[in-house]
Design a protein around this motif. Structure first.
Motif, PDB file in Angstrom:
ATOM      1  N   MET A 137       0.863  -1.079  -0.142  1.00 52.87           N
ATOM      2  CA  MET A 137       0.004   0.085  -0.131  1.00 52.87           C
ATOM      3  C   MET A 137       0.932   1.187   0.005  1.00 52.87           C
ATOM      4  O   MET A 137       0.756   2.268  -0.835  1.00 52.87           O
ATOM      5  N   ARG A 138       1.647   1.212   0.946  1.00 54.87           N
ATOM      6  CA  ARG A 138       2.839   2.475   0.639  1.00 54.87           C
ATOM      7  C   ARG A 138       3.469   2.708  -0.383  1.00 54.87           C
ATOM      8  O   ARG A 138       3.826   3.776  -0.656  1.00 54.87           O
ATOM      9  N   ARG A 139       3.746   1.725  -0.948  1.00 57.50           N
ATOM     10  CA  ARG A 139       4.617   1.876  -2.259  1.00 57.50           C
ATOM     11  C   ARG A 139       3.834   2.133  -3.347  1.00 57.50           C
ATOM     12  O   ARG A 139       4.234   3.016  -4.414  1.00 57.50           O
ATOM     13  N   TYR A 178      -0.375   0.422 -11.704  1.00 57.66           N
ATOM     14  CA  TYR A 178      -0.855  -0.961 -11.071  1.00 57.66           C
ATOM     15  C   TYR A 178      -0.744  -0.897  -9.383  1.00 57.66           C
ATOM     16  O   TYR A 178       0.065  -0.096  -8.982  1.00 57.66           O
ATOM     17  N   MET A 179      -1.754  -1.274  -8.837  1.00 56.02           N
ATOM     18  CA  MET A 179      -2.017  -1.574  -7.375  1.00 56.02           C
ATOM     19  C   MET A 179      -1.637  -3.045  -6.967  1.00 56.02           C
ATOM     20  O   MET A 179      -2.648  -3.728  -7.476  1.00 56.02           O
ATOM     21  N   GLY A 180      -0.725  -3.309  -6.265  1.00 56.06           N
ATOM     22  CA  GLY A 180      -0.495  -4.804  -5.786  1.00 56.06           C
ATOM     23  C   GLY A 180       0.378  -5.363  -6.687  1.00 56.06           C
ATOM     24  O   GLY A 180       0.865  -4.903  -7.931  1.00 56.06           O
ATOM     25  N   GLU A 181       0.637  -6.499  -6.436  1.00 51.00           N
ATOM     26  CA  GLU A 181       1.551  -7.401  -7.366  1.00 51.00           C
ATOM     27  C   GLU A 181       1.266  -8.888  -7.546  1.00 51.00           C
ATOM     28  O   GLU A 181       2.208  -9.875  -7.773  1.00 51.00           O
ATOM     29  N   GLY A 182      -0.006  -9.288  -7.198  1.00 50.90           N
ATOM     30  CA  GLY A 182      -0.550 -10.532  -7.432  1.00 50.90           C
ATOM     31  C   GLY A 182      -1.082 -10.908  -8.935  1.00 50.90           C
ATOM     32  O   GLY A 182      -0.721 -10.165 -10.048  1.00 50.90           O
ATOM     33  N   ARG A 183      -2.038 -11.750  -8.969  1.00 50.78           N
ATOM     34  CA  ARG A 183      -2.938 -12.200 -10.315  1.00 50.78           C
ATOM     35  C   ARG A 183      -3.587 -10.802 -10.842  1.00 50.78           C
ATOM     36  O   ARG A 183      -4.113 -10.100 -10.195  1.00 50.78           O
ATOM     37  N   SER A 184      -3.314 -10.759 -12.323  1.00 55.45           N
ATOM     38  CA  SER A 184      -4.214  -9.622 -13.041  1.00 55.45           C
ATOM     39  C   SER A 184      -5.343 -10.345 -13.578  1.00 55.45           C
ATOM     40  O   SER A 184      -6.227  -9.604 -13.877  1.00 55.45           O
ATOM     41  N   GLU A 185      -5.425 -11.594 -13.720  1.00 52.85           N
ATOM     42  CA  GLU A 185      -6.566 -12.199 -14.105  1.00 52.85           C
ATOM     43  C   GLU A 185      -7.469 -12.620 -12.933  1.00 52.85           C
ATOM     44  O   GLU A 185      -7.087 -13.263 -12.049  1.00 52.85           O
ATOM     45  N   MET A 186      -8.838 -12.269 -13.133  1.00 52.05           N
ATOM     46  CA  MET A 186      -9.645 -12.429 -12.100  1.00 52.05           C
ATOM     47  C   MET A 186     -10.891 -13.155 -12.425  1.00 52.05           C
ATOM     48  O   MET A 186     -11.271 -12.941 -13.667  1.00 52.05           O
ATOM     49  N   ASP A 187     -11.711 -13.832 -11.504  1.00 52.80           N
ATOM     50  CA  ASP A 187     -12.888 -14.268 -11.892  1.00 52.80           C
ATOM     51  C   ASP A 187     -13.822 -13.994 -10.872  1.00 52.80           C
ATOM     52  O   ASP A 187     -13.492 -13.219 -10.038  1.00 52.80           O
TER      53      ASP A 187
END
Length: 313
Positions: A233-235, A275-284
């Motif tokens: 979040m801070r980054r 981009y916010m976060g570093e996880g999956r870009s594909e969501m369902d």
């Protein structure tokens, strides 16, 4: 400070929301505010004026709106304070300015629609986001719904509750008036670039504390990875185009192991957002359910914090 009343308002609104019958009969306080803003827009927002005059007219409109919201709220709070059950009546009034139930319903509607068809899901998500939903696939719809949930957790729930806790009924009423003004005239379009300048800047200011707190609430609901969520979040949040929206969005993305942001379309124009976060870009569809569960835990945590502050202070 009104920590107990704020906790009561949050709980009552979660359980009851804003009854449809009441909306049909009396409409909603935000509708009343919107009518005044629309009248001020038509009266004071004149084309062809200088930049300074345009901003001054916007400041005047905002001052009238704030005064028209503050004075009745102060008088009503004073009247209710003389009644033994006035605290409960005031909490009930405050629930009309908290959007916890409606936000959950709107996002759940997107989840349900995705179980039926993409067309229905695009219609459902179009009710809560400003981007063009026509070309969104399941992943894009899920991401749009989650980003909206994150941002609106702050400015639709945490912010009004915090201002109510700190400044009572006048605090939450004035906050909602400013927020409504920003949504109506705080745009960067040619018509509102100067006239809506004051509303947009003041909205940024009054939402600053809640946006950071909402991010911390999301992090606290993931105790095993809370430090990582806060670090992400801070980054990432300072890179968001909004000074406030990035904080809850980055926190929710990190808490769910997802990545928000990236390219999106507004009125046919593609914007490439950080981009916010570093996880999956594909969501369902299942990610929406996970986001709603995180949202629910965060709101219960906010209620518990308010109740605890009421007990110890």
């Amino acid at each position: 400070m009104e920590f107990g009343r704020a906790a009561a308002a949050l709980l009552i609104e979660r359980l009851a929301g804003y009854p449809d019958a009441l909306y049909e009969r009396l409409r909603h306080p935000v509708v009343w505010m919107g009518s005044l803003i629309d009248a001020l827009d038509r009266t004071l927002n004149l084309p062809g004026v200088s930049k300074l005059e345009g901003r001054l007219r916007g400041v005047a409109a905002l001052a009238i709106l704030v005064a028209a919201s503050f004075v009745p709220a102060v008088l009503l709070a004073h009247l209710l304070s003389a009644w033994s059950w006035g605290w409960l009546a005031e909490a009930l009034l405050a629930t009309t300015l908290i959007a916890q139930t409606s936000m959950r319903k709107h996002v759940m509607a997107v989840y349900d629609a995705l179980g039926r068809s993409l067309a229905e899901a695009r219609t459902a998500v179009g009710r809560i986001v400003g981007r063009d939903p026509a070309q969104l696939d399941e992943s894009g719809i899920a991401k749009a719904a989650l980003e909206s949930l994150a941002e609106n957790s702050s400015d639709g729930i945490v912010a009004p509750v915090i201002w109510y806790a700190l400044l009572g009924l006048p605090g939450i009423v004035v906050y909602k008036a400013i927020s409504t003004a920003d949504s109506m005239i705080g745009h960067r379009s040619e018509k509102y670039l100067q006239f809506g300048w004051a509303a947009a800047r003041l909205d940024d200011l009054v939402n600053l504390p809640a946006s950071r707190l909402t991010g911390l609430l999301f992090a606290a609901c993931q105790p095993g990875t809370a430090r990582q969520v806060i670090a992400v979040m801070r980054r990432d949040a300072p890179h968001h185009q909004s000074p406030n929206a990035g904080w809850p969005e980055a926190a929710m993305a990190a808490a769910l192991g997802l990545r928000f942001g990236g390219p999106r379309s507004y009125d046919g124009e593609v914007l490439h957002l950080p981009y916010m976060g570093e996880g999956r870009s594909e969501m369902d569809r299942s990610d929406i359910k996970r986001g709603l569960a995180l949202f629910s835990r965060a709101m219960w945590l906010l209620f518990a914090a308010l109740a605890l502050l009421w007990l110890i202070l």
